[in-house]
Motif scaffolding. Sequence first.
Motif, mmCIF file in Angstrom:
data_model
loop_
_atom_site.group_PDB
_atom_site.id
_atom_site.type_symbol
_atom_site.label_atom_id
_atom_site.label_comp_id
_atom_site.label_asym_id
_atom_site.label_seq_id
_atom_site.Cartn_x
_atom_site.Cartn_y
_atom_site.Cartn_z
ATOM 1 N N LEU A 230 0.850 -1.193 0.000
ATOM 2 C CA LEU A 230 0.000 0.000 0.000
ATOM 3 C C LEU A 230 0.882 1.238 0.000
ATOM 4 O O LEU A 230 1.713 1.426 0.896
ATOM 5 C CB LEU A 230 -0.920 -0.012 1.218
ATOM 6 N N SER A 231 0.716 2.091 -0.992
ATOM 7 C CA SER A 231 1.556 3.276 -1.125
ATOM 8 C C SER A 231 0.695 4.511 -1.339
ATOM 9 O O SER A 231 -0.536 4.439 -1.362
ATOM 10 C CB SER A 231 2.523 3.109 -2.306
ATOM 11 N N GLY A 232 1.370 5.659 -1.503
ATOM 12 C CA GLY A 232 0.665 6.876 -1.869
ATOM 13 C C GLY A 232 0.488 7.869 -0.742
ATOM 14 O O GLY A 232 0.987 7.693 0.375
ATOM 15 N N PRO A 233 -0.266 8.933 -1.018
ATOM 16 C CA PRO A 233 -0.456 10.036 -0.061
ATOM 17 C C PRO A 233 -1.109 9.635 1.250
ATOM 18 O O PRO A 233 -1.077 10.413 2.214
ATOM 19 C CB PRO A 233 -1.364 11.006 -0.835
ATOM 20 N N ILE A 234 -1.689 8.448 1.313
ATOM 21 C CA ILE A 234 -2.297 8.004 2.567
ATOM 22 C C ILE A 234 -1.279 7.988 3.710
ATOM 23 O O ILE A 234 -1.627 8.172 4.872
ATOM 24 C CB ILE A 234 -2.934 6.606 2.389
ATOM 25 N N TRP A 235 0.018 7.820 3.380
ATOM 26 C CA TRP A 235 1.057 7.774 4.403
ATOM 27 C C TRP A 235 1.706 9.139 4.635
ATOM 28 O O TRP A 235 2.673 9.239 5.369
ATOM 29 C CB TRP A 235 2.144 6.757 4.033
ATOM 30 N N GLY A 236 1.198 10.173 3.996
ATOM 31 C CA GLY A 236 1.773 11.492 4.204
ATOM 32 C C GLY A 236 2.686 11.908 3.065
ATOM 33 O O GLY A 236 2.689 11.300 1.992
ATOM 34 N N GLU A 237 3.495 12.919 3.321
ATOM 35 C CA GLU A 237 4.329 13.519 2.283
ATOM 36 C C GLU A 237 5.625 12.762 2.022
ATOM 37 O O GLU A 237 6.292 12.981 1.013
ATOM 38 C CB GLU A 237 4.666 14.964 2.681
ATOM 39 N N GLY A 238 6.008 11.881 2.933
ATOM 40 C CA GLY A 238 7.256 11.151 2.794
ATOM 41 C C GLY A 238 8.095 11.261 4.051
ATOM 42 O O GLY A 238 7.714 11.916 5.027
ATOM 43 N N GLU A 239 9.273 10.620 4.042
ATOM 44 C CA GLU A 239 10.185 10.638 5.179
ATOM 45 C C GLU A 239 11.112 11.853 5.097
ATOM 46 O O GLU A 239 11.609 12.192 4.024
ATOM 47 C CB GLU A 239 11.015 9.357 5.225
ATOM 48 N N ALA A 240 11.323 12.475 6.246
ATOM 49 C CA ALA A 240 12.156 13.682 6.292
ATOM 50 C C ALA A 240 12.821 13.792 7.649
ATOM 51 O O ALA A 240 12.525 13.031 8.576
ATOM 52 C CB ALA A 240 11.305 14.924 6.024
ATOM 53 N N MET A 241 13.733 14.742 7.771
ATOM 54 C CA MET A 241 14.353 15.045 9.061
ATOM 55 C C MET A 241 13.536 16.111 9.775
ATOM 56 O O MET A 241 12.865 16.925 9.137
ATOM 57 C CB MET A 241 15.779 15.552 8.863
ATOM 58 N N GLY A 242 13.609 16.120 11.096
ATOM 59 C CA GLY A 242 12.896 17.105 11.884
ATOM 60 C C GLY A 242 13.848 18.008 12.646
ATOM 61 O O GLY A 242 14.881 17.551 13.139
ATOM 62 N N VAL A 243 13.505 19.282 12.722
ATOM 63 C CA VAL A 243 14.259 20.250 13.526
ATOM 64 C C VAL A 243 13.268 21.044 14.365
ATOM 65 O O VAL A 243 12.056 20.982 14.146
ATOM 66 C CB VAL A 243 15.097 21.209 12.635
ATOM 67 N N ARG A 244 13.788 21.806 15.312
ATOM 68 C CA ARG A 244 12.904 22.653 16.110
ATOM 69 C C ARG A 244 12.326 23.760 15.232
ATOM 70 O O ARG A 244 13.025 24.301 14.348
ATOM 71 C CB ARG A 244 13.675 23.262 17.285
ATOM 72 N N PRO A 245 11.079 24.159 15.443
ATOM 73 C CA PRO A 245 10.472 25.225 14.635
ATOM 74 C C PRO A 245 11.275 26.520 14.641
ATOM 75 O O PRO A 245 11.245 27.274 13.662
ATOM 76 C CB PRO A 245 9.094 25.410 15.282
ATOM 77 N N ALA A 246 12.006 26.796 15.721
ATOM 78 C CA ALA A 246 12.780 28.039 15.810
ATOM 79 C C ALA A 246 14.015 28.029 14.909
ATOM 80 O O ALA A 246 14.565 29.087 14.608
ATOM 81 C CB ALA A 246 13.207 28.286 17.255
ATOM 82 N N ASP A 247 14.441 26.833 14.475
ATOM 83 C CA ASP A 247 15.707 26.716 13.744
ATOM 84 C C ASP A 247 15.498 26.746 12.230
ATOM 85 O O ASP A 247 15.860 25.814 11.500
ATOM 86 C CB ASP A 247 16.427 25.438 14.165
ATOM 87 N N ALA A 248 14.929 27.845 11.758
ATOM 88 C CA ALA A 248 14.622 27.973 10.327
ATOM 89 C C ALA A 248 15.885 27.965 9.465
ATOM 90 O O ALA A 248 15.874 27.438 8.345
ATOM 91 C CB ALA A 248 13.834 29.263 10.084
ATOM 92 N N GLU A 249 16.980 28.554 9.983
ATOM 93 C CA GLU A 249 18.219 28.591 9.192
ATOM 94 C C GLU A 249 18.778 27.191 8.975
ATOM 95 O O GLU A 249 19.266 26.859 7.894
ATOM 96 C CB GLU A 249 19.275 29.464 9.891
#
Length: 281
Positions: A230-249
Amino acid sequence: MKQRTTFRGICLTTLLSGLLLSAGGVNAKEWTSITIATEGGYEPWNLTLPGGKLSGFEPELMENLCPRMGIQCKLVVQNWDGMIAGLNAGKYDVIMDAIVITPERKKVVSFTVPYAATPASFITVKGTLLPPAPVIKLHDNEKEIQAAIAPLKAALKGKTIGIASGTVYTPFIDKYFKDVADIREYNSSADAILDLQSERIDAVFDDITFANSTLARPENSNLTFSGPQLSGPIWGEGEAMGVRPADAELKAKLDTAINAALADGTVKKLSEKWFKADVTP
């Protein structure tokens, strides 16, 4: 990858710490070094070799991205259950653990652009449920989902399904299969596989990259995919790294490096090395 009905790591403490850090992150930071947390046990995304060195798709990806950014990187091991809370508490700067972008997680984590998008499937002992079937791409459409999973629900009626707790797949399994099967949550996908081999459960639902790695081991030669992937948008946008919202740079630096690694084929090359398939988004 993964998320509980109220996904892992999201609690009042996490929300408050995230808001406090966001409020304090007004001044831009000069990023010369970062600490990256990963599980070190979700093969082939990340794994711990004898001697303690971290390897796998994501650590090797960081070995490419960090020089692109001109940043010194240190990888540390962190249990998945506390990873998001630890990020927002300032224990490390980046989380990287096959983390799927979801609207719920976006409330407390700022995600980079995705570097992978993977399907999921049931794993069973050969000959016990459905044979493997072609990939089905699913959107957030109830009628489409129900039609696709109807054969799976029929095959799993009265069975026990194992799922790693806190995954993006956990609410899906709870929503669509708890009326026909017993759902058992585990701290890790590897623990669920052990119970499958011991016949304590009848099926495990997980990411196909983890499944391919698991099925390739000689001790698991009796296991196979069951039903469609089972694939597709049902699982979201994909795998990514996460950072704190304050760390935009920092997010901007990571986005630029990931996009460059996608454009020049680096991510595809690593994907085919570790997953035996191209899972680039």
